[in-house]
Design a protein around this motif. Sequence first.
Motif, short mmCIF file in Angstrom:
data_model
loop_
_atom_site.label_atom_id
_atom_site.label_comp_id
_atom_site.label_asym_id
_atom_site.label_seq_id
_atom_site.Cartn_x
_atom_site.Cartn_y
_atom_site.Cartn_z
N GLN A 139 0.83 -1.19 0.00
CA GLN A 139 0.00 0.00 0.00
C GLN A 139 0.87 1.24 0.00
OE1 GLN A 139 -2.82 -0.07 3.20
NE2 GLN A 139 -3.99 -1.79 2.36
N GLN A 140 0.39 2.27 -0.68
CA GLN A 140 1.10 3.54 -0.73
C GLN A 140 0.85 4.33 0.55
OE1 GLN A 140 -0.04 6.02 -4.01
NE2 GLN A 140 1.73 7.37 -3.81
N THR A 141 1.90 4.95 1.06
CA THR A 141 1.78 5.76 2.26
C THR A 141 1.52 7.21 1.86
OG1 THR A 141 4.16 6.23 2.35
CG2 THR A 141 3.39 4.22 3.44
N GLY A 142 1.53 8.10 2.85
CA GLY A 142 1.28 9.51 2.56
C GLY A 142 2.43 10.19 1.86
N SER A 143 3.64 9.65 1.95
CA SER A 143 4.80 10.27 1.31
C SER A 143 4.85 9.93 -0.17
CB SER A 143 6.09 9.81 2.00
OG SER A 143 6.06 10.11 3.38
N ASN A 144 5.48 10.82 -0.94
CA ASN A 144 5.57 10.61 -2.38
C ASN A 144 6.45 9.41 -2.69
OD1 ASN A 144 4.00 12.86 -3.18
ND2 ASN A 144 5.72 14.23 -2.81
N TYR A 151 6.08 3.13 -0.36
CA TYR A 151 5.11 2.04 -0.28
C TYR A 151 5.45 1.15 0.92
CZ TYR A 151 3.17 3.21 -4.83
OH TYR A 151 2.55 3.87 -5.87
N ASN A 152 4.40 0.73 1.61
CA ASN A 152 4.54 -0.15 2.76
C ASN A 152 4.23 -1.59 2.33
OD1 ASN A 152 2.83 -1.41 5.36
ND2 ASN A 152 4.77 -0.44 5.87
N ASN A 185 9.41 -0.53 4.34
CA ASN A 185 9.01 0.71 3.68
C ASN A 185 10.00 1.00 2.56
OD1 ASN A 185 6.71 1.32 5.25
ND2 ASN A 185 7.98 2.19 6.87
N ASN A 241 11.06 3.36 -0.79
CA ASN A 241 10.89 4.65 -1.46
C ASN A 241 11.25 4.48 -2.93
OD1 ASN A 241 10.64 7.27 -2.22
ND2 ASN A 241 12.22 8.08 -0.85
#
Length: 254
Positions: free
Chosen positions: A45-50, A53-54, A112, A114
């Motif tokens: 799932q994508q997190t709030g940061s650009n 992904y978690n 996590n 990036n």
Amino acid sequence: MHLPYQPPFMRKIQPLVTPLVLLAVSYGCVQKAPEEARLEIKGVQQTGSNGVYNVVGSTNLADSSLITVAAVRYLHPTEGQSEELLNKQANTNRSILDRQIVEIKQGQWQANLNLWQVAPNGSFAEVWQANQAQLKLTPESGVTFIATFDPAGQPQKSDQQTSKQPKQENQKLEGKLLRFTNEGETYVQASQILSIPLPVGKTIPPRPQPEDLNGGWGTRYQIQPQSIASRVTLLPPAKFSKTNAPLTPSEFLR
């Protein structure tokens, strides 16, 4: 009916044959097949940061073992490029966007990753977009998330740690997730593909680092001005009068 004659030594040995056969059969029934190694990516799932992904997953491998989790974008030659030209450049057909080593805790693991970087002009980009050779290739629409367990790459544990849990090398790996390297080494791997578009947008450009300049030498060729604190001020030599008179208290302090 008369039974065939048997020598005395045969009559003594015959009763021992049946128990031995039963013992061998019962021993074979007790043996259990090794448990199938399980390594699963349960969600990405994508997190709030650009571009972050978690990745979460589960496994039946031993706790405290290490798993390498990576995000890979595969690239393909465009029309007109030959496979022979592509094979001359190693690993040009894939780009590792990010990679992280995580520890198994109670059968669960989490990473996590990036996927985005910041280009010198401030634009978001994947790592392969800065490579001129890979920039000529066509990227796939999906990113492959890969979780890998390598028994040979596990760190050595102390005697106190190994006494609390079984040694990892004693755990036999079996199952459909088992893979083999070119050298015959075994490893366990699971993967999941997620459709992720290429980065868009801009942010504040990063400040240039010294290792990015002058081939990694930075500005070492420049002579930096010396700070005032590092300068040493020498006092002028004391002047003594040529006389036979005794020294004054101020002259003693010099």
